[in-house]
Design an enzyme around this catalytic site. Structure first.
Site, PDB file in Angstrom:
ATOM      1  N   CYS A 198       0.804  -1.225   0.000  1.00 36.21           N
ATOM      2  CA  CYS A 198       0.000   0.000   0.000  1.00 36.21           C
ATOM      3  C   CYS A 198       0.837   1.276   0.000  1.00 36.21           C
ATOM      4  O   CYS A 198       0.285   2.380  -0.004  1.00 36.21           O
ATOM      5  CB  CYS A 198      -0.948  -0.014   1.192  1.00 36.21           C
ATOM      6  SG  CYS A 198      -2.007  -1.482   1.215  1.00 36.21           S
ATOM      7  N   HIS A 216      -2.308   8.100   5.915  1.00 41.51           N
ATOM      8  CA  HIS A 216      -2.644   6.777   5.382  1.00 41.51           C
ATOM      9  C   HIS A 216      -4.045   6.390   5.866  1.00 41.51           C
ATOM     10  O   HIS A 216      -4.875   5.945   5.086  1.00 41.51           O
ATOM     11  CB  HIS A 216      -1.603   5.764   5.821  1.00 41.51           C
ATOM     12  CG  HIS A 216      -1.676   4.457   5.109  1.00 41.51           C
ATOM     13  ND1 HIS A 216      -1.729   4.359   3.734  1.00 41.51           N
ATOM     14  CD2 HIS A 216      -1.702   3.172   5.577  1.00 41.51           C
ATOM     15  CE1 HIS A 216      -1.775   3.081   3.389  1.00 41.51           C
ATOM     16  NE2 HIS A 216      -1.775   2.345   4.478  1.00 41.51           N
ATOM     17  N   GLU A 242      -0.304   5.577  13.572  1.00 39.14           N
ATOM     18  CA  GLU A 242       0.028   6.714  12.711  1.00 39.14           C
ATOM     19  C   GLU A 242      -0.108   8.024  13.485  1.00 39.14           C
ATOM     20  O   GLU A 242       0.740   8.926  13.359  1.00 39.14           O
ATOM     21  CB  GLU A 242      -0.871   6.737  11.468  1.00 39.14           C
ATOM     22  CG  GLU A 242      -0.467   7.788  10.461  1.00 39.14           C
ATOM     23  CD  GLU A 242      -1.171   7.653   9.119  1.00 39.14           C
ATOM     24  OE1 GLU A 242      -0.745   8.339   8.174  1.00 39.14           O
ATOM     25  OE2 GLU A 242      -2.141   6.864   9.013  1.00 39.14           O
ATOM     26  N   LYS A 270      -9.614   8.195   2.737  1.00 40.90           N
ATOM     27  CA  LYS A 270     -10.073   6.812   2.512  1.00 40.90           C
ATOM     28  C   LYS A 270     -11.508   6.589   2.975  1.00 40.90           C
ATOM     29  O   LYS A 270     -12.137   5.608   2.571  1.00 40.90           O
ATOM     30  CB  LYS A 270      -9.123   5.812   3.182  1.00 40.90           C
ATOM     31  CG  LYS A 270      -7.778   5.688   2.485  1.00 40.90           C
ATOM     32  CD  LYS A 270      -6.915   4.604   3.123  1.00 40.90           C
ATOM     33  CE  LYS A 270      -5.604   4.402   2.369  1.00 40.90           C
ATOM     34  NZ  LYS A 270      -4.665   5.517   2.538  1.00 40.90           N
ATOM     35  N   HIS A 272      -9.769   2.102   0.243  1.00 40.90           N
ATOM     36  CA  HIS A 272      -8.316   1.922   0.203  1.00 40.90           C
ATOM     37  C   HIS A 272      -7.935   1.300  -1.134  1.00 40.90           C
ATOM     38  O   HIS A 272      -8.253   0.149  -1.401  1.00 40.90           O
ATOM     39  CB  HIS A 272      -7.887   1.020   1.371  1.00 40.90           C
ATOM     40  CG  HIS A 272      -6.412   0.931   1.569  1.00 40.90           C
ATOM     41  ND1 HIS A 272      -5.497   1.493   0.709  1.00 40.90           N
ATOM     42  CD2 HIS A 272      -5.686   0.327   2.552  1.00 40.90           C
ATOM     43  CE1 HIS A 272      -4.282   1.247   1.146  1.00 40.90           C
ATOM     44  NE2 HIS A 272      -4.366   0.540   2.259  1.00 40.90           N
ATOM     45  N   PHE A 299       2.093  -3.408   3.871  1.00 42.87           N
ATOM     46  CA  PHE A 299       2.437  -4.678   4.494  1.00 42.87           C
ATOM     47  C   PHE A 299       3.902  -5.004   4.207  1.00 42.87           C
ATOM     48  O   PHE A 299       4.380  -4.831   3.084  1.00 42.87           O
ATOM     49  CB  PHE A 299       1.566  -5.804   3.925  1.00 42.87           C
ATOM     50  CG  PHE A 299       0.165  -5.854   4.496  1.00 42.87           C
ATOM     51  CD1 PHE A 299      -0.244  -5.032   5.517  1.00 42.87           C
ATOM     52  CD2 PHE A 299      -0.765  -6.753   3.962  1.00 42.87           C
ATOM     53  CE1 PHE A 299      -1.533  -5.095   6.028  1.00 42.87           C
ATOM     54  CE2 PHE A 299      -2.060  -6.826   4.462  1.00 42.87           C
ATOM     55  CZ  PHE A 299      -2.440  -5.997   5.489  1.00 42.87           C
TER      56      PHE A 299
END
Length: 416
Positions: free
Chosen positions: A165, A306, A317, A338, A343, A402
């Protein structure tokens, strides 16, 4: 030694809001959700049955029928967004940009998932002779970048970044580095993803990563930083930015959205899926992007986070932002788009870079929608539910992938 200045001169977006950056931005700045019940496959047996789908997209508007048939949906998105970006930038290969100085860096976190599913089914049900000769070219995640370069006649740097991502962010950041070394004049950079498929959903649902509590109310399913967030919602589409050497852009009197001034990339070295619980990797990426751009923490106005709407990401975050910005963290505007787009995995960083560019251009800060119940662990100014008029001189985009990949980009208002 001063760095070459690089500017954003074009933006191409394919999203559930429609084709083009203006359709995208009109909906984002209005706080609209694009999330609906899944229609691309039968999701009735899955715990998550909502997504942001590009339902109005017509690939035949951008390529001939044979090319449509012989390429994956994620490649369709990339070609369309690239053509829109070139049009927006007023660029045409060989006319106002030399082919050998035009590059393409487009990534995908997953690649041709639709191709993988269909060809696996053909192999299992009908044997090896039924597998398409286009299977491998369609599924590999570098093919969007390759096909776009072929389509545009771009003979400069061309490769694909894959970092889950964080892919779109890293692709744009690597393009910045290549432009700064002076070998290219223009690079199309970003990400494309079309992973709204049964197998993809089954895998993410098995990980318990996707939103499951709002199947009957899709527009409220993605709720970054909200106390009742329960997982991410998948989206599809593509975002492509035209990055250009300032000297080249000025010589052709190009429209300039903003300057891209910094790039930070780090690793958590912690876990295959969870962010570092202390936010150290992202914190280092934030420090590096500001150092790269020569910007102090107090000069940053806005962070497009994010903000996946998962319990861990949003908490850690927030922690990373507070760790880096200290007292200034509470003065920052921080939002996650998002909640509106879902996403887009490998394309997320690209469309969110577009958000930063439009935020600076329009002085409209997009909201974090579905922010209804504050979480004590998430206590920053998330621009809740309604866009805000504010002069933004410096914006940062953050993305995590990831594997512990962290990417950050810094954009500045262009001042000649």
């Amino acid at each position: 030694m001063s760095k070459e200045r690089i500017v954003v001169t074009g933006i191409g977006v394919i999203s559930a809001f429609g084709d083009g950056v203006e359709a995208f931005w009109d909906s984002i700045s209005a706080g609209k959700s694009s999330i609906t019940n899944v229609s691309l496959f039968d999701a009735s047996e899955l715990n998550c049955r909502v997504a942001s789908e590009c339902r109005s997209f017509d690939a035949s508007k951008y390529m001939d029928p044979k090319q449509v048939k012989r390429s994956d949906r994620y490649t369709h998105f990339a070609i369309a967004a690239s053509k829109l970006a070139m049009l927006d930038a007023g660029l045409e290969t060989s006319k106002n940009v030399a082919p050998e100085r035009l590059g393409v860096l487009i990534g995908s976190g997953v690649g041709g998932m639709d191709t993988i599913e269909k060809q696996s089914r053909a192999f299992i049900q009908n044997g090896a002779r039924r597998v398409s000769p286009f299977m491998i070219p369609n599924l590999i995640s570098n093919m969007a970048s390759g096909v776009v370069a072929i389509d545009l006649g771009a003979r400069g740097v061309n490769f694909s970044v894959v970092s889950a991502c964080a892919t779109g962010t890293h692709a744009i950041g690597e393009a910045l580095l290549h432009l700064q070394n002076g070998r290219e004049d223009v690079i199309l950079a970003g990400g494309s993803e079309a992973a709204v498929t049964g197998l993809s959903f089954a895998g993410f649902c098995a990980m318990k990563a996707m939103a499951t509590n709002f199947n009957d109310d899709p527009a409220r399913a993605s709720r970054p930083f909200d106390r009742d967030r329960c997982g991410f919602v998948m989206g599809e589409g593509a975002g492509i930015l035209v990055l250009e050497r300032l000297e080249h852009a000025l010589a052709r009197n190009a429209k300039i959205y903003c300057e891209i001034a910094g790039y930070g990339a780090t690793s958590d070295a912690y876990h295959i899926t969870s962010p570092d619980v202390e936010g150290r990797g992202l914190a280092l990426a934030l420090e590096r992007v500001m150092e790269d751009a020569g910007v102090k923490p107090e000069e940053v106005d806005y962070i497009n986070a994010h903000g996946t709407s998962t319990q861990y990401n949003d908490k850690f975050e927030t922690l990373a932002i507070k760790k880096v910005f200290g007292e200034n963290a509470k003065k920052l505007m921080v939002s996650s788009t998002k909640g509106m787009t879902g996403h887009l995995l490998g394309a997320a960083g690209a469309i969110e870079a577009a958000v930063c560019a439009k935020t600076i251009q329009t002085s409209i800060v997009p909201p974090t929608i579905n922010y209804e119940n504050p979480d004590p662990d998430c206590d920053l100014d998330y621009v809740p539910n309604v866009a805000r008029k504010a002069d933004v001189n410096v914006a940062i985009s953050t993305n995590l992938g990831f594997g512990g990949h962290n990417g950050t980009l810094l954009f500045k208002k262009f001042k000649g």
